[in-house]
Every structure is written in C-alpha cells, then in structure tokens.
Design a protein around this motif. Structure first.
Motif, short mmCIF file in Angstrom:
data_model
loop_
_atom_site.label_atom_id
_atom_site.label_comp_id
_atom_site.label_asym_id
_atom_site.label_seq_id
_atom_site.Cartn_x
_atom_site.Cartn_y
_atom_site.Cartn_z
N ARG A 31 0.83 -1.21 0.00
CA ARG A 31 0.00 0.00 0.00
C ARG A 31 0.86 1.25 0.00
O ARG A 31 0.53 2.24 -0.66
N SER A 32 1.96 1.24 0.73
CA SER A 32 2.84 2.42 0.69
C SER A 32 3.56 2.52 -0.66
O SER A 32 3.81 3.62 -1.16
N ALA A 70 1.07 4.11 -2.94
CA ALA A 70 1.00 5.56 -2.72
C ALA A 70 2.16 6.27 -3.41
O ALA A 70 2.00 7.36 -3.98
N GLU A 94 1.39 6.46 -7.12
CA GLU A 94 0.41 7.51 -7.42
C GLU A 94 1.06 8.89 -7.40
O GLU A 94 0.72 9.73 -8.23
#
Length: 279
Positions: free
Chosen positions: A171-172, A175, A178
């Motif tokens: 998930r990091s 991020a 993105e």
C-alpha cells in the motif's frame, strides 16, 4: 465489446482500438483468429471519467465489472472491462479472478526528449513492478519454481524481498506510484505514451495528432473506433502489419490457468475444486 461500446456511447467517452485489435480491424475486419481479448486506449481524461462513471452506475450493469490497478489483489497496470458471468484465472501466483475482458490502456500526452520521457516513465514502471510483486501469493510450489528459475543464490533473496518488503508494504508502494504518476502528468505535451505497461521503447511513443477524432472501421458485425491515423500508428508499432506472422507464432500470449465461459467461480470455491481434481 458491444456492451463496452454501448456504455461509452451513452456517456460520450472516447476510446481507440489498439494493439492486435486494431490490426484485426484492418487486416481481418474483426478479431485476429488466434487472439482472445480486445485492447483499447483511452486518453487520461476519458479513462478517469470511465472509471468514475462506472463506479457510480455499475448497479445498472449487473453482468459486467471494471477492475483497476489499486484493487486489492489485481496485478496489471491497466483496467479491465469484464463479463461477470465468466471466469478467468490467469496465473496461480496471483489468485485474482475476473471475466472475459476488454483491456483499457490509459494513454497520456507528455513532453520532452525520449530520454527525459523514458527516465520519468521507467522510474514509475519500477515502482509499479514492486507493487505488482506485492500482490503475489507464494506457496511451496511457487517457491521451488523461483529457486529453480534463478538458483538459490539469486532466487532466495528475490523471494524474501518480495515476501518481506513488497507484500507487507504494497500500500505504501502504491501511494509512491500515485505520487510519481501525478508528477508525470504535469508534463503535458504532444507525445502519447502508456505509463507503467512496459519499460519505455521509442516506437511506443506516438504523436498526439494520430489520436484526434477517431474513425470507425467494421469489426465483425459491428464497428469500432480507431486512431485517426491508424496506418501510421500500426506501422510504427508493428512494421508491415498486413503480413501474417508464421503459423508457429499464431497463438495467444495470455495466461490460462483456469477458464470457465459459462459461470463465475469464487476464488475459494475454485481452489477447492482444483485441489480435488489434483487429488
């Protein structure tokens, strides 16, 4: 594809057939006989609008689904419009199911020299690869396959890196991807590229003019939207695209771990089914 086109027309969303689908439209007036999916481009504005509209309207289309990078377990840097009444499980290390699909590639328009574009794009690609590796599910068979593929000295560190960094921190990593994409999108210009799909190659950067108002070509018993200058696009991508490949190369390159064209399986149900068959 007909359902996809209907949704796009209803909401005035522009797409362009690309890849083998574009070759098929010109050379075969339909699917390439040994192909098994459909590929389209959407510029970023239409791509984002398509996903946003689908999210709010999907209850009106119970037979279809849209899966995107960022959905937990999904492992490709593109979006799929898929038939929920079918089952495709492509590869065992990624236990993620979707239906028979149309691949939707986001096409972005950027600026700079090839080297500048490639430097930005390849940094993003490396981050996307880490995120995708974080979606892998290891079992003993896959563990042994990786060691056999790379050898113990190289394979074991790779496996441990994937399991101990990529998966727990996916998930990091997402991020970070993105943030990198947002920065790349600030470089607007007249050169089209699909970020994140592959490492950058010069023949996959296209003049924006080729993707002006699309043209329609016959495709099977309907018609599809094509890049305005589809001949230039296909020639740059594939050379003499009207020439058939040798018979030995006429096959699909997509994974087929499990397919059912008549029903949708849930992943746990399907795992039990395959275990029973093996035993």
């Amino acid at each position: 594809m007909k359902a996809f086109i209907s949704f796009c027309k209803e909401h005035q969303i522009t797409y362009y057939a690309c890849g083998g689908t574009a070759i098929g439209a010109v050379r075969h007036r339909g699917m390439i006989p040994w192909d098994d999916d459909i590929d389209v481009y959407m510029d970023r504005a239409n791509y984002n609008r398509f996903i946003s509209l689908w999210t709010s309207l999907q209850s009106k289309y119970p037979d279809y689904e849209v899966v995107c990078l960022g959905d937990d377990g999904y492992y490709l840097p593109l979006t799929k419009f898929a038939d929920k009444r079918t089952t495709v499980w492509e590869t065992p290390e990624y236990p993620f199911i979707f239906g028979v699909y149309v691949d939707i590639f986001p096409l972005d328009f950027t600026s700079g020299s090839f080297q500048e574009i490639a430097t930005r794009a390849d940094l993003y690609r490396r981050t996307i690869q880490l995120y995708i590796l974080g979606q892998e599910h290891y079992n003993w068979r896959l563990f042994k396959d990786r060691l056999a593929q790379h050898g113990i000295l190289r394979g074991l560190p790779k496996v441990l890196y994937h399991m101990c960094y990529c998966r727990p921190f996916r998930r990091s990593i997402w991020a970070r991807a993105e943030r990198q994409l947002k920065e790349m999108l600030s470089f607007s210009g007249d050169k089209g590229i699909c970020y994140g799909i592959e490492y950058t190659r010069e023949h996959e950067i296209f003049p924006k003019d080729w993707f002006a108002e699309p043209v329609e070509l016959p495709f099977e018993d309907f018609s599809i939207s094509m890049p305005r200058d589809y001949h230039a696009y296909l020639s740059q991508q594939y050379g003499d695209y009207m020439k058939l490949p040798p018979e030995s190369q006429r096959y699909s390159v997509h994974g087929r771990y499990f397919i059912d064209l008549d029903r949708r399986w849930e992943i746990d149900e399907l795992r039990r089914h395959l275990e029973n068959k093996r035993s």
